[in-house]
Each structure stands twice: as C-alpha cells, then as structure tokens.
Scaffold this motif. Structure first.
Motif, short mmCIF file in Angstrom:
data_model
loop_
_atom_site.label_atom_id
_atom_site.label_comp_id
_atom_site.label_asym_id
_atom_site.label_seq_id
_atom_site.Cartn_x
_atom_site.Cartn_y
_atom_site.Cartn_z
N VAL A 153 1.05 -1.75 0.25
CA VAL A 153 -0.18 0.43 -0.13
C VAL A 153 0.63 1.53 0.31
N ALA A 154 1.01 1.86 -0.74
CA ALA A 154 1.46 3.55 -0.53
C ALA A 154 0.49 4.54 -1.01
N LEU A 155 0.84 5.42 -0.35
CA LEU A 155 0.95 6.74 -0.64
C LEU A 155 1.34 7.70 -1.31
N THR A 156 0.26 8.43 -2.36
CA THR A 156 0.89 9.01 -3.77
C THR A 156 -0.35 10.40 -3.51
N GLN A 157 -0.36 11.21 -4.58
CA GLN A 157 -0.90 12.14 -4.88
C GLN A 157 -1.82 12.64 -5.99
N LEU A 158 -2.26 13.25 -6.49
CA LEU A 158 -2.93 13.53 -7.91
C LEU A 158 -2.10 14.71 -8.39
N VAL A 159 -0.84 14.83 -9.47
CA VAL A 159 -0.38 15.69 -9.85
C VAL A 159 -0.87 16.24 -11.09
N THR A 178 0.06 10.73 -11.27
CA THR A 178 0.43 10.54 -9.27
C THR A 178 1.55 10.57 -9.06
N SER A 179 2.18 11.06 -8.13
CA SER A 179 3.69 11.01 -7.93
C SER A 179 3.87 11.48 -6.19
N VAL A 205 5.91 7.46 -15.88
CA VAL A 205 6.53 8.27 -16.82
C VAL A 205 7.21 8.78 -16.17
N ASN A 206 8.12 9.62 -16.75
CA ASN A 206 9.38 10.42 -16.48
C ASN A 206 8.37 11.66 -16.30
N ASN A 207 7.14 12.81 -16.95
CA ASN A 207 6.52 14.06 -16.58
C ASN A 207 5.31 13.63 -16.25
N ASP A 211 4.44 17.58 -20.30
CA ASP A 211 5.96 17.46 -21.06
C ASP A 211 7.46 17.49 -20.49
N ASN A 212 7.90 18.99 -20.02
CA ASN A 212 9.13 18.61 -19.33
C ASN A 212 9.72 18.56 -17.94
N SER A 213 8.39 18.26 -17.31
CA SER A 213 8.00 17.95 -15.36
C SER A 213 9.49 17.92 -14.98
N ALA A 214 9.79 16.45 -15.51
CA ALA A 214 11.11 15.85 -15.25
C ALA A 214 10.85 15.31 -13.66
#
Length: 338
Positions: A153-159, A178-179, A205-207, A211-214
């Motif tokens: 189970v992991a805590l994450t958030q909508l970005v 999410t991240s 995903v890396n972004n 597009d340029n979020s890294a």
C-alpha cells in the motif's frame, strides 16, 4: 518477524499514514479506515502466462504479473488489459494468500481495461465502489495498492489530469498522473479516502506534471472511462469503439513531427514498407504533427480493415504509402472466455 507478516505490517503503516494525511482536512473518521481496509482487501495479484507464439510476447513477455481489483459481486476483477493479452493461463492471488484460476472476460482496446473472473468463489471479499474523477483536484492524497506475494500500500497524490497519447497507437481524453510512483504499477488500483476506485495503473512516466516536468510518476486510466462500456464489455468481450484501424507502429512526436520508432513484426506497417526513422507528415492528405491528431484521423476511417494513405518522409524523400490496416483484435489469439 516473517516475510508475510512484515509485508502486512508495512501495508498497514502506509494505510494509516494515508488516513492521517487525508483526514487532516476532514477530521479522523473510523469509517474512512474501514473503507480503505475493505478496498485494500479487494486487491488481488494477477499472474498470466501468454500462449506460445503470442504476438504480444515480443514486447510484454510470456510471463506477466500485475494487480487487479474486485468490482463485482460475482468476483469480476478489473485490471489493465495488456496483462491478459493472448493469455493461455490466468491466476489471481487474494490478500490472504489464496491462488485461484481465472478466465478472461473482456479486453477493451480503446481504454486499455481488462476484465477477469475467478473460476472459484472469492470468499470474504466485498467489491469496491466506482468513484469519479470529475472533481478530483491536483494535490489530493490517494492510496495505491498492489496484490500478490509482494503486495503493498502506498501513499501518492494526484499531480495532473490531462489527455494522454501512447506510442503504441493509444489515446484517451483524460488520464490521471500521480507521484511518487508505484513500482509495480501494472493493474494497480488507485483509491480516494472513501475507498472508491478512481483508476487502474498503466505506466511509469518521467513527466507526471507535463512535457518538461522531469517528475517521475504513474499514469492511471480513470474509471470514468469504464462506466459507459462496462456492460458492453461483459456482454461482448470488447467494445464497438475498439474496432478501428491498426497499423502496427510505435511512434513519438518530436518538434512538431510524428516519427516512427518501431514497426511491429508482420504488421500492416511492415508490409507497406514503413521503417523506424520514417516521419509521418500527413494521413489522408491531412497534415499531422502530434500523436493525438495522427490517431484520431486514423480511427475516423469507417472500415477497420480499409486502406490508409500516408505521406511519409523516408530519408530525404517524401513518399505516398498505402497501408492495408487491420482490426488489431483479429491479429491476436483470444484468451479462453472472450
């Protein structure tokens, strides 16, 4: 402490951390804890062996593992469809360690969702309710879960919420990002603080923010896309909208151009002479500069097995190439049950 006990302890710690963060705005509620525990218990591991000679094995392998979640009182399980492509054998692993055989019920090419059903009853597991992402705000804390022997189970958030175009001839108008990311994201369910299902994990995903979020994260297919097609999927094994032209390309968009990066073996694209490095300039005479525009024009054709006319830059030459498209589902072995 044994391995299984340690996993359950870690999952419980993450769950209660999520409750703590989510409750900061609403106040602590025992109902929230109970709902999240029920949701987590509905998460299963999914183990798939693809048929020998399966076309999808080239990119996905023959042995696949991921997660799913029980959404129906009859044990119906929602997962990500690529796990079950051309499946020869399917098993699900419950939160209490039971392993049960399952069969494929449906695969929807358009959304990417897959449906499974165990061949034996799922005892003591309540189906999770389907939520809505229409008013889900960025920054909202969410819970992601995985099933199987390595369940967590992991805590994450909508970005971010935005349209998504995949390199494998895939596009949806709304996707959840999410991240921080979940490692075992394939088919992993995403829940809100009420234990309602919001999405099914598809990609790393890396972004995650654009597009340029890294910013590394996961892409989830929202359950809002499931609701209109769920009945059709169960009745027919797919959906009408999934019957659309397929070329067999992997592509990317670079500086306002759609470039082919891979051509599937024995695909319509390969038979037409397309190759990695080619640039698609237009389809049916209409200029395309994004994957979204390319796919939407491709799928607007009334016949999934019709001819598609491309204007392609090959090296220094611009060529007109005709591709005899196919309905992708006709090219793959159908799992028993569909």
């Amino acid at each position: 402490m044994g391995f299984t006990t340690a996993l359950r302890s870690a999952a419980a710690s993450a769950l209660y951390l999520f409750v703590f963060v989510a409750a900061a705005a609403t106040g602590p509620q025992q109902e929230m804890i109970d709902a999240l525990q029920r949701a987590n218990q509905a998460v299963v591991g999914v183990q798939v062996g693809a048929a020998e000679g399966a076309r999808s094995a080239e990119t996905l392998g023959r042995q696949r593992e991921g997660s799913g979640v029980v959404i129906g009182p009859d044990g119906l399980i929602l997962t990500i469809g690529y796990l079950m492509l051309e499946a020869d054998a399917i098993q699900v692993v419950t939160h209490d360690g039971r392993t049960l055989p399952a069969r494929a019920v449906a695969y929807d090419l358009a959304t990417g969702f897959g449906l499974l059903r165990p061949l034996l009853p799922l005892r003591g597991i309540a189906p999770v309710p389907l939520g809505s992402t229409s008013e889900l705000a960025t920054g909202t804390p969410l819970m992601a879960s995985t099933g199987g022997d390595s369940g967590e189970v992991a805590l994450t958030q909508l970005v971010s919420k935005r349209a998504f175009s995949g390199y494998w001839e895939y596009h949806i108008e709304s996707a959840l990002f999410t991240s921080p990311p979940l490692r075992n994201h394939s088919g992993a369910p995403l829940f809100n603080q009420r234990g309602e299902l919001l999405g099914i994990g598809s990609l790393f995903v890396n972004n995650a923010m654009g597009d340029n979020s890294a910013l590394p994260g996961n892409m989830y297919v929202p359950v809002d896309l499931l609701k209109p097609v769920l009945a059709e999927m169960q009745q027919t094994g797919s959906t009408r909208i999934s019957r659309r032209p397929w070329l067999g390309l992997s592509s990317t968009e670079q500086g306002g151009r759609v470039q082919i990066v891979r051509v599937n073996k024995d695909s319509p694209a390969q038979e037409a002479g397309l190759a990695a490095g080619d640039v698609v300039l237009a389809i049916e005479g209409q200029r395309v500069s994004t994957l979204e525009a390319f796919y939407k024009k491709l799928w607007s054709a009334p016949d999934p097995d019709g001819e598609v006319h491309l204007t392609v830059l090959q090296g220094a030459d611009i060529r007109q190439i005709t591709v005899k498209a196919v309905d992708r589902m006709k090219t793959m072995r159908r799992p028993a049950g569909i």
